[in-house]
Design an enzyme around this catalytic site. Structure first.
Site, mmCIF file in Angstrom:
data_model
loop_
_atom_site.group_PDB
_atom_site.id
_atom_site.type_symbol
_atom_site.label_atom_id
_atom_site.label_comp_id
_atom_site.label_asym_id
_atom_site.label_seq_id
_atom_site.Cartn_x
_atom_site.Cartn_y
_atom_site.Cartn_z
ATOM 1 N N GLY A 1 21.248 -19.981 -22.985
ATOM 2 C CA GLY A 1 21.777 -20.989 -22.082
ATOM 3 C C GLY A 1 21.923 -22.286 -22.840
ATOM 4 O O GLY A 1 20.941 -22.926 -23.171
ATOM 5 N N GLN B 1 18.824 -18.766 -28.983
ATOM 6 C CA GLN B 1 17.351 -18.604 -29.024
ATOM 7 C C GLN B 1 16.767 -19.389 -30.220
ATOM 8 O O GLN B 1 17.448 -20.236 -30.774
ATOM 9 C CB GLN B 1 16.952 -17.114 -29.073
ATOM 10 C CG GLN B 1 17.212 -16.358 -27.766
ATOM 11 C CD GLN B 1 18.599 -15.779 -27.649
ATOM 12 O OE1 GLN B 1 19.159 -15.256 -28.599
ATOM 13 N NE2 GLN B 1 19.195 -15.873 -26.473
HETATM 14 P P1 IMP Z 1 15.242 -11.371 -23.448
HETATM 15 O O1 IMP Z 1 15.965 -11.974 -24.601
HETATM 16 O O2 IMP Z 1 15.922 -11.612 -22.134
HETATM 17 O O3 IMP Z 1 14.884 -9.938 -23.668
HETATM 18 O O4 IMP Z 1 13.840 -12.145 -23.316
HETATM 19 C C1 IMP Z 1 12.826 -12.022 -24.289
HETATM 20 C C2 IMP Z 1 12.093 -13.348 -24.466
HETATM 21 O O5 IMP Z 1 12.983 -14.289 -25.057
HETATM 22 C C3 IMP Z 1 11.615 -13.998 -23.170
HETATM 23 O O6 IMP Z 1 10.414 -14.716 -23.446
HETATM 24 C C4 IMP Z 1 12.713 -14.986 -22.836
HETATM 25 O O7 IMP Z 1 12.253 -16.043 -22.035
HETATM 26 C C5 IMP Z 1 13.071 -15.446 -24.241
HETATM 27 N N1 IMP Z 1 14.459 -15.952 -24.341
HETATM 28 C C6 IMP Z 1 15.589 -15.216 -24.417
HETATM 29 N N2 IMP Z 1 16.659 -16.007 -24.535
HETATM 30 C C7 IMP Z 1 16.211 -17.270 -24.542
HETATM 31 C C8 IMP Z 1 16.852 -18.539 -24.680
HETATM 32 O O8 IMP Z 1 18.070 -18.662 -24.819
HETATM 33 N N3 IMP Z 1 16.036 -19.639 -24.668
HETATM 34 C C9 IMP Z 1 14.698 -19.516 -24.554
HETATM 35 N N4 IMP Z 1 14.051 -18.359 -24.429
HETATM 36 C C10 IMP Z 1 14.799 -17.240 -24.430
HETATM 37 MG MG MG Z 2 18.544 -22.521 -23.700
#
Ligand code: IMP
Ligand code: MG
Length: 425
Positions: free
Chosen positions: A40, A223
Site C-alpha cells: 500500500g 514491503q
Molecule cells: P502477506 O504479504 O500478506 O503474506 O503478509 C505477510 C506479512 O507481511 C504480514 O506481517 C503483513 O502485515 C506484512 N506485509 C505485507 N505487505 C506489507 C506492506 O506493504 N507493508 C507492511 N507490511 C506488509
Molecule cells: Mg505500505
C-alpha cells in the site's frame, strides 16, 4: 543515474510511495518488481489521497509504468485499482504494461490465505489476506497461472479448472473450509483477465530496451527488507524477495544495470502483523506517534505497531541492499519528544551484539541498548530546506545515515508533496 532502485529498510511502510513519487518526476519508466496488492503506497496529491497497491506510483506523474514478472497480480484487484484511478482522472491504460510471466493471484489463493491463517491460531502471521504467499507457492510448485494465460481464455479456463479442483480438496479436507464454485470463479476472474489482456507483454525486453536507450528507469520496491522471505524475520515475513537484488530478478535486468540504491527508513520503526519487534513501545507511547504518523495500514487499516529507530535492523538492511543513499521519512512525528532514543545494539545472553540474529528464539532474548539523542521540540512540518532544519534534527538524521554507512539524500516532514527536504540532489 540511468537506473535507481528504491527499497524499504525496515518492516515496510517506510514511506516508499512518497519517495518514489519524488524520483518518478525525473524517471522515464517506473517498475514494480515483487510483491502484490499486499503493498500500500500512499501519496497525497493536493488534497487527494491515493493508495496504490499494484500499480507503480509513477502512474500519478503520467510516467510509463510496468508491473514486471516478479510481481503477483490479482486481476480483479488490479482492474478495481485501475478503475478507481481512472474515475479520479488518472490516465492508466496508456501508461501501464504487465509482464507476461507474472503470476496471477486468484480467488482460491485468497480463500487459502484465510484458511491457513485461521489454522495457525495464535501463531498467525497476520498476513494481509490477499493470497500473496499462496500465489508464490503455486509459482514455485509450477502449477501457477501467468499473465500470459490471460490472453488465451480457453487455456486459462482449463488451468483454472485443474487448480480449483486441487485447492478445493485442500480447503475441504485439510482446512474444513467451504469449497469454491468453479463457474463462479470463472465468472469473477474472466472479465478482469479479458480487460487486462491487451496490457500483457514481454516487459523484460521493454525495460532492457529502455536502459539501452539511456532512459531513466526507477525500480519501486514494496514491503521492507525485514519482511524478505530469505532475510526477514521468517516466518513472520512476506513471500517474496524484497532486497535490491530482487529488482534484477523480478524485472529481468542484469544486476550490473542497477546503478543507485536508495534506502527508505522511517525516523522510527513500525510493523504490521505478527513477529518480533525488539524496540516496540508500550501502547501509551505508541499512541503519541499514531495520530501524526497516520500509523494505520494502508491496505488493511490495521493499527501499526510502533517503536524507536532500530539501527541493528537498518544496518542489516544497508548491508543486504547495498544502500548508498538514505531517505528518512516521518521526521516531523518526532518533533514532540524531549529526547529520542536510538537502538544501537542488543544485549543478549550477557553479551552486546550489533548484528540482527536470524534465530527468532535468540531474538526473543535480545533487549535494545539505547543511545539518547536530544529532541528539537520544534514544528518541522513547514521546513523546506536542510539549512532550516533544527540543529538537533539534522544531527539525528546524520546519526541515522552514519550508522547505516549511507549518504543522507532526503528528509520528509509530512504527507504532502511539498513537505520534502532534498539534502543532496
Ligand atoms: P502477506 O504479504 O500478506 O503474506 O503478509 C505477510 C506479512 O507481511 C504480514 O506481517 C503483513 O502485515 C506484512 N506485509 C505485507 N505487505 C506489507 C506492506 O506493504 N507493508 C507492511 N507490511 C506488509
Ligand atoms: Mg505500505
Amino acid at each position: 543515474m540511468p537506473s535507481t532502485v528504491v527499497v524499504g529498510a525496515q518492516w515496510g511502510d517506510e514511506g516508499k510511495g512518497r519517495v518514489v513519487d519524488i524520483y518518478a518526476k525525473r524517471a522515464d519508466m517506473v517498475v514494480r518488481f515483487q510483491g502484490g496488492n499486499n503493498a500500500g503506497h500512499t501519496v497525497l496529491v493536493g488534497e487527494e489521497h491515493f493508495a496504490l497497491h499494484l500499480i507503480p506510483t509513477g502512474i500519478l506523474r503520467g510516467t510509463s509504468c510496468v508491473i514486471a514478472n516478479g510481481v503477483v497480480v490479482d486481476p480483479q484487484g488490479l482492474v478495481e485499482e485501475m478503475r478507481d484511478l481512472e474515475a479520479r482522472g488518472v490516465a492508466v491504460r496508456d501508461n501501464l504494461l504487465i509482464g507476461e510471466n507474472a503470476h496471477l493471484v486468484l480467488p482460491y489463493h485468497r480463500a487459502l490465505d484465510a484458511a491457513e491463517e485461521k489454522a495457525r491460531g495464535a501463531a498467525a502471521i497476520g498476513t494481509t489476506l490477499r493470497g500473496i504467499g499462496q500465489a508464490y507457492t503455486d509459482k514455485y510448485a509450477r502449477s501457477g497461472i501467468r499473465a500470459l494465460d490471460m490472453t488465451q481464455p480457453e487455456a486459462l479456463r482449463e488451468k483454472l479448472a485443474a487448480n480449483v479442483a486441487q485447492k478445493n480438496a485442500l480447503l475441504v479436507k485439510i482446512y474444513d473450509a467451504e469449497p469454491l464454485d468453479f463457474d463462479q470463479v470463472c465468472a469473477e476472474v474472466a472479465p478482469a483477465c479479458e480487460e487486462l489482456a491487451p496490457l500483457v507483454t514481454d516487459t523484460a525486453a521493454l525495460i532492457n530496451r529502455a536502459l539501452d536507450e539511456g532512459k531513466r528507469v526507477l525500480f519501486e520496491g514494496a514491503q521492507g527488507t525485514l519482511l524478505d522471505v530469505d532475510f526477514g524475520t521468517y516466518p513472520f515475513c512476506t513471500s517474496s524477495n524484497i532486497i535490491a537484488a530482487a529488482a534484477g530478478v523480478g524485472a529481468g535486468v542484469s544486476p550490473k544495470r542497477l546503478d543507485a540504491i536508495v534506502g527508505v527508513v522511517k525516523a522510527y520503526t513500525t510493523r504490521v502483523g505478527g513477529g518480533p519487534f525488539p524496540t516496540e513501545c508500550p501502547p501509551d507511547l505508541a499512541e503519541k506517534f499514531r495520530h501524526q504518523g497516520r500509523e494505520f495500514g494502508s491496505t488493511t487499516g490495521r493499527p501499526r505497531r510502533i517503536g524507536w529507530f532500530d539501527a541493528v535492523v537498518t544496518r542489516k538492511a544497508a548491508m543486504l541492499n547495498g544502500i548508498e543513499k538514505l531517505a528518512v521519512t516521518h521526521l516531523d512525528v518526532l518533533d514532540q519528544f524531549d529526547t529520542i532514543p536510538i537502538c544501537v545494539a542488543y544485549h543478549s545472553d550477557g553479551e552486546v551484539r550489533d548484528t540482527f540474529p536470524n534465530s527468532l528464539a535468540h531474538l526473543e532474548r535480545c533487549t535494545p541498548i539505547y543511545e539518547e539523542m536530544p529532541g528539537w521540540r520544534r514544528d518541522t512540518t513547514g521546513v523546506r530546506s536542510a539549512a532550516d532544519l533544527p540543529r538537533a534534527a539534522r544531527a539525528y538524521l546524520d546519526r541515522l545515515a552514519q550508522m547505516m554507512g549511507a549518504q543522507l539524500c532526503m528528509a520528509l516532514v509530512g504527507p504532502r508533496r511539498d513537505q520534502t527536504i532534498v539534502i543532496e540532489a
